[in-house]
Write a protein that holds these residues in place. Structure first.
Motif, mmCIF file in Angstrom:
data_model
loop_
_atom_site.group_PDB
_atom_site.id
_atom_site.type_symbol
_atom_site.label_atom_id
_atom_site.label_comp_id
_atom_site.label_asym_id
_atom_site.label_seq_id
_atom_site.Cartn_x
_atom_site.Cartn_y
_atom_site.Cartn_z
ATOM 1 N N ASP A 1 -0.636 9.037 0.459
ATOM 2 C CA ASP A 1 0.133 9.360 1.664
ATOM 3 C C ASP A 1 -0.162 8.337 2.764
ATOM 4 O OD1 ASP A 1 1.722 10.587 3.511
ATOM 5 O OD2 ASP A 1 0.439 12.334 3.785
ATOM 6 N N PRO A 2 0.453 7.157 2.702
ATOM 7 C CA PRO A 2 0.142 6.101 3.677
ATOM 8 C C PRO A 2 0.592 6.410 5.102
ATOM 9 C CG PRO A 2 1.864 5.374 2.173
ATOM 10 C CD PRO A 2 1.394 6.699 1.692
ATOM 11 N N GLU A 3 1.554 7.294 5.272
ATOM 12 C CA GLU A 3 2.070 7.598 6.613
ATOM 13 C C GLU A 3 1.087 8.402 7.461
ATOM 14 O OE1 GLU A 3 4.939 6.557 8.076
ATOM 15 O OE2 GLU A 3 5.199 5.294 6.303
ATOM 16 N N SER A 4 0.299 9.259 6.828
ATOM 17 C CA SER A 4 -0.576 10.126 7.626
ATOM 18 C C SER A 4 -2.064 9.855 7.424
ATOM 19 C CB SER A 4 -0.290 11.594 7.302
ATOM 20 O OG SER A 4 -0.624 11.868 5.968
ATOM 21 N N MET B 1 -18.221 -2.734 5.106
ATOM 22 C CA MET B 1 -17.239 -2.226 6.059
ATOM 23 C C MET B 1 -16.146 -3.271 6.298
ATOM 24 S SD MET B 1 -16.974 -1.891 10.052
ATOM 25 C CE MET B 1 -17.661 -3.468 10.028
ATOM 26 N N GLU B 2 -16.534 -4.536 6.357
ATOM 27 C CA GLU B 2 -15.558 -5.616 6.529
ATOM 28 C C GLU B 2 -14.619 -5.683 5.318
ATOM 29 O OE1 GLU B 2 -15.562 -10.445 7.014
ATOM 30 O OE2 GLU B 2 -17.364 -9.329 7.533
ATOM 31 N N LYS B 3 -15.157 -5.479 4.132
ATOM 32 C CA LYS B 3 -14.331 -5.471 2.923
ATOM 33 C C LYS B 3 -13.338 -4.313 2.951
ATOM 34 C CE LYS B 3 -14.608 -5.173 -2.080
ATOM 35 N NZ LYS B 3 -15.463 -5.004 -3.249
ATOM 36 N N LEU B 4 -13.800 -3.131 3.392
ATOM 37 C CA LEU B 4 -12.904 -1.977 3.501
ATOM 38 C C LEU B 4 -11.804 -2.246 4.524
ATOM 39 C CD1 LEU B 4 -12.347 0.952 2.577
ATOM 40 C CD2 LEU B 4 -13.735 1.697 4.502
ATOM 41 N N ASN B 5 -12.140 -2.868 5.638
ATOM 42 C CA ASN B 5 -11.127 -3.238 6.635
ATOM 43 C C ASN B 5 -10.079 -4.158 6.022
ATOM 44 O OD1 ASN B 5 -12.092 -1.778 8.814
ATOM 45 N ND2 ASN B 5 -13.322 -3.462 9.589
ATOM 46 N N ASN B 6 -10.523 -5.166 5.283
ATOM 47 C CA ASN B 6 -9.584 -6.096 4.649
ATOM 48 C C ASN B 6 -8.673 -5.388 3.653
ATOM 49 O OD1 ASN B 6 -10.526 -8.287 6.074
ATOM 50 N ND2 ASN B 6 -11.954 -8.914 4.487
ATOM 51 N N ILE B 7 -9.232 -4.445 2.910
ATOM 52 C CA ILE B 7 -8.428 -3.690 1.943
ATOM 53 C C ILE B 7 -7.370 -2.867 2.664
ATOM 54 C CG2 ILE B 7 -8.514 -1.765 0.315
ATOM 55 C CD1 ILE B 7 -11.160 -2.955 -0.695
ATOM 56 N N PHE C 1 -6.164 -3.323 5.724
ATOM 57 C CA PHE C 1 -5.180 -4.210 6.355
ATOM 58 C C PHE C 1 -4.163 -4.697 5.333
ATOM 59 C CE2 PHE C 1 -8.442 -5.565 9.769
ATOM 60 C CZ PHE C 1 -8.112 -4.475 10.539
ATOM 61 N N THR C 2 -4.628 -5.033 4.141
ATOM 62 C CA THR C 2 -3.729 -5.483 3.078
ATOM 63 C C THR C 2 -2.784 -4.370 2.658
ATOM 64 O OG1 THR C 2 -5.411 -7.022 2.295
ATOM 65 C CG2 THR C 2 -3.627 -6.483 0.772
ATOM 66 N N LEU C 3 -3.313 -3.165 2.474
ATOM 67 C CA LEU C 3 -2.468 -2.033 2.087
ATOM 68 C C LEU C 3 -1.416 -1.727 3.155
ATOM 69 C CD1 LEU C 3 -5.121 0.380 0.559
ATOM 70 C CD2 LEU C 3 -3.279 -0.751 -0.664
ATOM 71 N N MET C 4 -1.807 -1.826 4.420
ATOM 72 C CA MET C 4 -0.871 -1.519 5.510
ATOM 73 C C MET C 4 0.180 -2.609 5.668
ATOM 74 S SD MET C 4 -3.391 -0.016 8.389
ATOM 75 C CE MET C 4 -4.572 1.247 7.991
ATOM 76 N N ALA C 5 -0.200 -3.849 5.464
ATOM 77 C CA ALA C 5 0.734 -4.947 5.677
ATOM 78 C C ALA C 5 1.674 -5.166 4.490
ATOM 79 C CB ALA C 5 -0.042 -6.240 5.959
ATOM 80 N N ARG C 6 1.147 -5.077 3.277
ATOM 81 C CA ARG C 6 1.949 -5.389 2.095
ATOM 82 C C ARG C 6 2.492 -4.163 1.376
ATOM 83 N NH1 ARG C 6 -1.763 -9.948 -0.826
ATOM 84 N NH2 ARG C 6 -1.911 -11.370 0.939
ATOM 85 N N VAL D 1 0.396 -2.770 -3.617
ATOM 86 C CA VAL D 1 -0.125 -4.130 -3.763
ATOM 87 C C VAL D 1 -1.340 -4.138 -4.700
ATOM 88 C CG1 VAL D 1 -1.715 -4.055 -1.809
ATOM 89 C CG2 VAL D 1 -0.705 -6.211 -2.463
ATOM 90 N N ASP D 2 -1.514 -5.259 -5.401
ATOM 91 C CA ASP D 2 -2.657 -5.441 -6.282
ATOM 92 C C ASP D 2 -3.868 -5.844 -5.431
ATOM 93 O OD1 ASP D 2 -4.313 -5.853 -8.445
ATOM 94 O OD2 ASP D 2 -3.531 -7.867 -8.848
ATOM 95 N N LEU D 3 -4.906 -5.019 -5.436
ATOM 96 C CA LEU D 3 -6.067 -5.266 -4.575
ATOM 97 C C LEU D 3 -7.051 -6.264 -5.161
ATOM 98 C CD1 LEU D 3 -6.815 -1.725 -3.169
ATOM 99 C CD2 LEU D 3 -5.715 -3.647 -2.042
ATOM 100 N N SER D 4 -6.794 -6.766 -6.356
ATOM 101 C CA SER D 4 -7.694 -7.770 -6.920
ATOM 102 C C SER D 4 -7.608 -9.079 -6.137
ATOM 103 C CB SER D 4 -7.385 -8.014 -8.386
ATOM 104 O OG SER D 4 -6.082 -8.545 -8.526
ATOM 105 N N GLU D 5 -6.537 -9.244 -5.358
ATOM 106 C CA GLU D 5 -6.388 -10.442 -4.537
ATOM 107 C C GLU D 5 -7.320 -10.426 -3.333
ATOM 108 O OE1 GLU D 5 -2.347 -10.432 -3.373
ATOM 109 O OE2 GLU D 5 -1.571 -10.556 -5.391
ATOM 110 N N VAL D 6 -7.740 -9.238 -2.908
ATOM 111 C CA VAL D 6 -8.545 -9.096 -1.695
ATOM 112 C C VAL D 6 -10.020 -9.166 -2.083
ATOM 113 C CG1 VAL D 6 -8.961 -7.689 0.341
ATOM 114 C CG2 VAL D 6 -6.774 -7.555 -0.828
ATOM 115 N N THR D 7 -10.511 -10.381 -2.316
ATOM 116 C CA THR D 7 -11.903 -10.531 -2.727
ATOM 117 C C THR D 7 -12.710 -11.358 -1.748
ATOM 118 O OG1 THR D 7 -11.339 -12.473 -4.027
ATOM 119 C CG2 THR D 7 -11.341 -10.347 -5.169
ATOM 120 N N GLY D 8 -12.044 -12.107 -0.882
ATOM 121 C CA GLY D 8 -12.766 -12.978 0.025
ATOM 122 C C GLY D 8 -12.820 -14.412 -0.474
#
Length: 103
Positions: free
Chosen positions: A21-24, A62-68, A70-75, A79-86
């Motif tokens: 449920d990304p909206e809430s 915590m920074e990794k969770l923020n990046n995840i 942000f990626t979920l909200m923007a894309r 989205v495939d989260l394997s791209e969000v590795t740093g």
């Protein structure tokens, strides 16, 4: 509201909650300097996930969770989260050259 003790379980369940449920879904970070505690909370008004730590080394998590998130909200939630590795952040930085003579 029960605290989840395992970081990996908290991360996995938080992503599942957002995708359901990304909206809430909301993500809250709370830091108490006097106690040195960081509390992360992800909720969708039906289920509440919390993680608490007092370890300074876990700031990178915590920074990794923020990046995840942000990626979920923007894309979008599919989205495939394997791209969000740093790794892309490291590759994007220019390489430093030595201070030797120019040839």
């Amino acid at each position: 509201m029960v605290y989840i003790t395992s970081w990996d379980e908290f991360l996995e369940r938080s992503v599942q909650l957002f995708r359901a449920d990304p909206e809430s879904t909301r993500y809250v970070m709370k830091y108490r300097h006097c106690d040195g505690k960081l509390i992360l909370k992800v909720t969708d008004n039906r289920e509440c996930l919390k993680y608490k730590t007092d370890q300074a080394q876990e700031a990178k998590k915590m920074e990794k969770l923020n990046n995840i998130f942000f990626t979920l909200m923007a894309r979008g939630p599919e989205v495939d989260l394997s791209e969000v590795t740093g790794k892309e952040q490291i590759d994007a930085q220019p390489t430093k050259k030595g201070r030797g003579r120019k040839q």
